[in-house]
Design an enzyme around this catalytic site. Structure first.
Site, PDB file in Angstrom:
ATOM      1  CB  SER A 183       1.465   3.807   3.641  1.00 24.52           C
ATOM      2  OG  SER A 183       0.581   2.899   2.813  1.00 24.52           O
TER       3      SER A 183
ATOM      4  CE  LYS B 160      -1.533   3.372   5.802  1.00 24.50           C
ATOM      5  NZ  LYS B 160      -1.862   2.306   5.330  1.00 24.50           N
TER       6      LYS B 160
ATOM      7  CE1 TYR C 278      -5.370   5.488   4.842  1.00 19.53           C
ATOM      8  CE2 TYR C 278      -6.857   4.612   2.807  1.00 19.53           C
ATOM      9  CZ  TYR C 278      -5.327   4.562   3.361  1.00 19.53           C
ATOM     10  OH  TYR C 278      -4.973   3.395   3.449  1.00 19.53           O
TER      11      TYR C 278
ATOM     12  CE1 TYR D 226       1.418  -0.634   4.704  1.00 19.73           C
ATOM     13  CE2 TYR D 226       3.557  -1.336   3.473  1.00 19.73           C
ATOM     14  CZ  TYR D 226       2.361  -0.586   3.853  1.00 19.73           C
ATOM     15  OH  TYR D 226       2.318   1.066   3.459  1.00 19.73           O
TER      16      TYR D 226
ATOM     17  CB  VAL E   9       1.019   0.799  -3.373  1.00 19.92           C
ATOM     18  CG1 VAL E   9       0.869  -0.219  -2.085  1.00 19.92           C
ATOM     19  CG2 VAL E   9      -0.538   1.669  -2.742  1.00 19.92           C
TER      20      VAL E   9
HETATM   21  N1  GLN Z   1      -4.246   3.961  -0.927  1.00 23.47           N
HETATM   22  C1  GLN Z   1      -3.395   2.250  -0.289  1.00 23.47           C
HETATM   23  C2  GLN Z   1      -4.289   1.758   0.058  1.00 23.47           C
HETATM   24  O1  GLN Z   1      -5.251   2.400   0.838  1.00 23.47           O
HETATM   25  C3  GLN Z   1      -2.244   2.522   0.413  1.00 23.47           C
HETATM   26  C4  GLN Z   1      -1.312   1.597   0.760  1.00 23.47           C
HETATM   27  C5  GLN Z   1      -0.544   1.517   0.395  1.00 23.47           C
HETATM   28  O2  GLN Z   1       0.615   2.717   0.199  1.00 23.47           O
HETATM   29  N2  GLN Z   1       0.200   0.531   1.113  1.00 23.47           N
HETATM   30  O3  GLN Z   1      -4.528   0.442  -0.763  1.00 23.47           O
END
Ligand code: GLN
Length: 305
Positions: A61, A64, A189, A241, A259
Site C-alpha cells: 500500500s 498508494k 493495481y 488506515y 502489508v
Molecule cells: N496489495 C494489498 C491488498 O490489496 C495492499 C494492502 C496493504 O498493503 N494494506 O490487499
C-alpha cells in the site's frame, strides 16, 4: 545517530514476534518475521541507517501515495478530488461496507484499496500496461533508483488470491466510480502493489514529499509543492488506515504502511524515513516499525503537533 538507530532497533526487536506475517497473499508469508531495518534521509544530506535496511520487500500500500501523485500530475487536484474523496473511513483498508445506499466517491479515499483502484484509472496512458510503466518510472525517479522493479512472484500470488479486491473493484464499477474493464484495472493495481523496494527507496520517496517535491540529489522540482501538501495531508489522516489516529498521537507525522511490512514516514521539511519489519498488527501495520517510529519521534522531536 547511527548508534541511536541501533539502540532503537535493539529495543524494538522483541516486538517483531508480536505481529503476524500477511498470509492472505501467500507469497508474503515467506518473509522472515524477524527482519527489522531503518533508513533516514535528512534535508542536510545526511544518511543514517541500521539493521536490515537493504532487504527487499514489496511496496504494497505504500504505492498508494505514489499512485495519487501520478494521478495529480496527470489531472490536477480538482479532477482527482472530484473522483476520490479525502475523508478517513475509520475502517480496514479492504472494507466492503456494502449497504443499500449508493457508493459515492466521498465514501472512499486514495489510501484505502477502493480509492487506490479508482486512482489507477486516472493515470494517463493508452493501455493499462502503459499506465503501470509510467507509475514504475515515477517510483524509480522518486526513489532515485532505476533498479526498482516488479516482484513477479508476489504479483502472481496477489492476482491469484485477490478475490476481495475483485469484489471491491466490481462495486466501484457498479456505482459508476470506474468505467474501465475491471480485470485490466486490477492488473495495474496488483502490479503497483508488487513493486520491490527497500528501506532506502522508501526514505528517498518520503524525502521528496518532505521537501515538497524537490529531488534529494539535484534539488530540482519533480512535482508541484501543492501536490505534496495534498498527499501529506491524506497520509496524516488516512495513511495508517484505522490506526491513523493512534499513529498521529504516538508519532505525529504523515506516513504510509503496507502489508509487506514497510512504513514510509514523511517529516515535512526535515526527513524521509523508510522502515521494514514484516510482522503486522491486526490493522495491517508493522508492529516493530510503529514502535521504532514512536521512539524515534520522541528522541528527535519529529511530531508536527
Ligand atoms: N496489495 C494489498 C491488498 O490489496 C495492499 C494492502 C496493504 O498493503 N494494506 O490487499
Amino acid at each position: 545517530m547511527d548508534e541511536l538507530l541501533e539502540e532503537i532497533l535493539a529495543e524494538c526487536k522483541p516486538f517483531t514476534s508480536q505481529g503476524a506475517l500477511a498470509s492472505y497473499i501467500p507469497e508474503l508469508a515467506k518473509a522472515d518475521p524477524n527482519s527489522l531495518g531503518i533508513y533516514l534521509v535528512s534535508s542536510d544530506g545526511r544518511i543514517n541507517r541500521a539493521g536490515d535496511y537493504h532487504k527487499p520487500f514489496t511496496i504494497q500500500s505504500i504505492v498508494k501515495p505514489i499512485l495519487l501523485l501520478q494521478a495529480l500530475m496527470d489531472n490536477g487536484v480538482d479532477y482527482v478530488r472530484s473522483r476520490v474523496g479525502v475523508e478517513a473511513t475509520g475502517k480496514p483498508f479492504d472494507a466492503i461496507n456494502y449497504t443499500e445506499q449508493a457508493l459515492l466517491s466521498d465514501h472512499i479515499n486514495p489510501m484505502v484499496n477502493m480509492g487506490a483502484i479508482a486512482i489507477c484509472t486516472m493515470i494517463s496512458g493508452k493501455s493499462y500496461e502503459e499506465k503501470f510503466d509510467r507509475l514504475l518510472e515515477l517510483t524509480r525517479l522518486l526513489a532515485e533508483n532505476n533498479e526498482v522493479c516488479l516482484d513477479e512472484d508476489v504479483y502472481l500470488s496477489e492476482k491469484r488470491s485477490g478475490s476481495k479486491n475483485r469484489a471491491l473493484a466490481y462495486l466501484l464499477k457498479t456505482y459508476g466510480i470506474i468505467q474501465d474493464d475491471v480485470e485490466e484495472v486490477l492488473d495495474c493495481y496488483f502490479r503497483a502493489c508488487s513493486i520491490r523496494v527497500d528501506c532506502a527507496d522508501l526514505a528517498r520517496i518520503g524525502f521528496t514529499l518532505a521537501s515538497h517535491g524537490k529531488s534529494l540529489s539535484t534539488g530540482e522540482r519533480i512535482f508541484p509543492a501543492a501536490y505534496a501538501s495534498y498527499v501529506n495531508a491524506i497520509l496524516m489522516t488516512c495513511g495508517m488506515y484505522d490506526g491513523s489516529g493512534d499513529f498521529a498521537v504516538k508519532v505525529g507525522v504523515p506516513a504510509k504502511s503496507g502489508v509487506g511490512g514497510g512504513i514510509m514516514a514523511v517529516v515535512p521539511t526535515r526527513m524521509g524515513i523508510g522502515i521494514f519489519s514484516p510482522a503486522l498488527d491486526e490493522k495491517g501495520n508493522s508492529v516493530a516499525g510503529i514502535r521504532a517510529l514512536e521512539i524515534l519521534s520522541k528522541k528527535l522531536y519529529l511530531s508536527i503537533f
